[in-house]
Design an enzyme around this catalytic site. Structure first.
Site, PDB file in Angstrom:
ATOM      1  N   ASN A 138       0.863  -1.179   0.000  1.00 38.11           N
ATOM      2  CA  ASN A 138       0.000   0.000   0.000  1.00 38.11           C
ATOM      3  C   ASN A 138       0.900   1.230   0.000  1.00 38.11           C
ATOM      4  OD1 ASN A 138       0.712  -0.221   2.865  1.00 38.11           O
ATOM      5  ND2 ASN A 138      -0.857   1.330   3.195  1.00 38.11           N
ATOM      6  N   HIS A 159       4.859   6.324  -6.525  1.00 40.60           N
ATOM      7  CA  HIS A 159       5.095   5.039  -5.862  1.00 40.60           C
ATOM      8  C   HIS A 159       6.458   4.982  -5.174  1.00 40.60           C
ATOM      9  CE1 HIS A 159       1.573   2.958  -7.493  1.00 40.60           C
ATOM     10  NE2 HIS A 159       1.786   3.660  -8.591  1.00 40.60           N
TER      11      HIS A 159
END
Length: 163
Positions: free
Chosen positions: A13, A24
């Site tokens: 996550n 990310h």
């Protein structure tokens, strides 16, 4: 994500910084981007702000659970269940040859694996894609040395060249 994704990298996550900046593996202590380059998975140094470039090299990146947290300890079991259903849909849609889980623990729980940690290519498949397991490169992960992480990412690089 583009249709020519050969390898789908799956994080657990987003962390708080990833959510804040919209990229990310953005934690200050996360070694993901350094490992991608040093293992020769990608041909040049990249950073979290370069995550949009991964599809040009045949990679996609996603998370199992979309909710940002400072760690995984507050994620609920139902979030993982829902996330796995969504991940299966993504894999069916994008048809990567390889799904690489970035995190041994999550792989072990999804596939009900017990015993010693497992890294590298696995016997299981996910929606017809081969499964590869990488150690979590977060600075919070004290289970693997940098050398062990680099060896796992280098093994992925070898597999990537053959898919």
């Amino acid at each position: 994500m583009r249709a020519d994704v050969r390898v789908l990298l799956v994080g657990i996550n987003p962390g708080i910084r990833s959510a804040a900046i919209g990229h990310h593996f953005a934690g200050y202590s996360n070694r993901f981007w350094k490992l991608l380059y040093e293992s020769r998975i990608v041909p040049e140094p990249v950073s979290t702000e370069d995550d949009h470039r991964l599809p040009a090299w045949g990679f996609g990146v996603t998370n199992l659970v979309p909710r940002a947290t400072p760690g995984i300890d507050t994620l609920r079991p139902e979030e993982y269940s829902v996330g796995l259903r969504v991940l299966r849909r993504k894999v069916r849609r994008w048809k990567p040859k390889l799904v690489a889980f970035v995190g041994v623990w999550r792989y072990r729980t999804i596939f009900a694996k017990k015993g010693a940690s497992v890294r590298g290519m696995q016997d299981e498949t996910l929606e017809c894609a081969r499964v590869f397991v990488l150690p979590n490169p977060s600075g919070r992960n004290a289970n693997f040395t940098y050398a062990e992480m680099l060896a796992a990412f280098t093994a992925l690089a070898s597999c990537v060249r053959s898919v």
